[in-house]
Design an enzyme around this catalytic site. Structure first.
Site, PDB file in Angstrom:
ATOM      1  N   HIS A  86      14.733  79.673  18.890  1.00 21.70           N
ATOM      2  CA  HIS A  86      14.027  80.658  19.719  1.00 21.70           C
ATOM      3  C   HIS A  86      14.105  80.221  21.171  1.00 21.70           C
ATOM      4  O   HIS A  86      14.528  79.104  21.487  1.00 21.70           O
ATOM      5  CB  HIS A  86      12.568  80.825  19.276  1.00 21.70           C
ATOM      6  N   ASP A 210       6.483  72.186  -0.752  1.00 21.70           N
ATOM      7  CA  ASP A 210       6.599  70.748  -0.978  1.00 21.70           C
ATOM      8  C   ASP A 210       5.240  70.078  -0.777  1.00 21.70           C
ATOM      9  O   ASP A 210       4.658  70.144   0.312  1.00 21.70           O
ATOM     10  CB  ASP A 210       7.633  70.166  -0.006  1.00 21.70           C
ATOM     11  N   SER A 225      10.476  73.761  14.973  1.00 20.49           N
ATOM     12  CA  SER A 225      11.402  74.831  15.336  1.00 20.49           C
ATOM     13  C   SER A 225      12.827  74.291  15.395  1.00 20.49           C
ATOM     14  O   SER A 225      13.093  73.295  16.061  1.00 20.49           O
ATOM     15  CB  SER A 225      11.029  75.423  16.695  1.00 20.49           C
TER      16      SER A 225
END
Length: 296
Positions: A86, A210, A225
């Site tokens: 992003h 998880d 990210s």
């Protein structure tokens, strides 16, 4: 961009130019600015500040930014990389940061702020200045940051890239670092796909399942990210956003869009360099061939 026609490169230079102008009989100065992607010239008059003994124009100037993110992929053939998935925005204005001289460096994760519902978590890291990992940032786009890694020698085995049409809902794994410099593999589920024919940073929704990752981080946290998502032995995408009200879930971007941006931006830089040296623009058959391969 400039003060009285002189290009500004950093805060200290701007302060010197303002103080010099403030001491002149004609105190008004010309500022060249970039606003909404349009260049403008405006006139302002510096005023003397008794607080610090200098001339000021009432602007908050910032010439640097830093943060922790994750490298998504590296192509050893071109030395191009992609990260984050992003765009980088200014923390105060929420507008894209215009990166002119950026670098990526290695980081060591020293702490994790656990994510809670309504309260995003965060990785805390320290930057490590090592000659084995150095790269520039030449593009800050809605699909991540991109550049060249000139000093990087990965030890892992390269894996193929999946096209958007090859990504499926179901089990996958996320690669990320939660302690030190060790890359861990954590189980996630791709819950929903958004069929796309053009790039977007929200291509699918994933859920962390998880137990180790959930107990350590609470789910997806800031700093993850760019963490690559692997499915059926292929890299299919990267983490981009977390759901604030449910940090176990978040968005991912298809890796095809990131790779395409890395290739296009790298070739754009090369073509610009050739044009500056006096060459005329001409079609690049290798670029066309790669695009055809990406399109399947």
């Amino acid at each position: 961009l400039a003060i009285n026609g002189i290009k500004v490169n950093d805060i200290n230079q701007a302060a010197r130019l303002l103080n010099r102008a403030g001491r002149e009989p004609q105190k008004s100065i010309l500022l060249t600015i970039l606003r909404d992607e349009k260049q403008k010239t405006i006139t302002v008059t510096p005023l003397y500040s008794d607080l610090d003994g200098g001339y000021r124009i009432g602007l908050y100037i910032r010439d640097s930014a830093a943060g922790v993110g994750t490298l998504s992929f590296y192509d050893p053939a071109t030395k191009r990389y992609g990260a984050l998935g992003h765009i980088i925005v200014d923390a105060d204005t929420n507008k894209p940061v215009n990166i002119q001289d950026g670098n990526i460096v290695k980081a060591k994760i020293i702490n994790i702020k656990t994510a809670l519902r309504g309260k995003p978590g965060e990785k805390t890291g320290i930057f490590i200045d090592q000659d084995s990992f150095k790269g520039n940032i030449d593009q800050n786009t809605p699909y991540g940051i991109f550049g060249q890694l000139e000093s990087f020698h990965p030890t892992g085995k390269a894996i193929p890239m999946a096209l958007t049409t090859q990504v499926e809902t179901g089990p996958a794994e996320m690669l990320t670092v939660i302690e030190g410099e060790t890359i861990g593999s954590f189980q996630v589920v791709i819950e929903r796909l958004s069929p796309q024919t053009k790039p977007s940073d929200k291509g699918f929704i994933l859920k962390v399942v998880d137990e180790k990752l959930l107990s350590s981080t609470g789910g997806i946290v800031q700093g993850m990210s760019g963490s690559p998502i692997i499915q059926h032995g292929r890299i299919v995408g990267a983490v981009t956003h977390v759901f604030i009200n449910d940090p176990t879930r978040g968005y991912g971007i298809f890796i095809e869009w990131m790779y395409q941006q890395a290739v296009d931006s790298g070739e754009s830089k090369q073509e610009t360099g050739r044009m500056k040296q006096g060459e005329t623009g001409r079609p690049n058959p290798e670029r066309t061939e790669r695009r055809q391969k990406l399109a399947g």
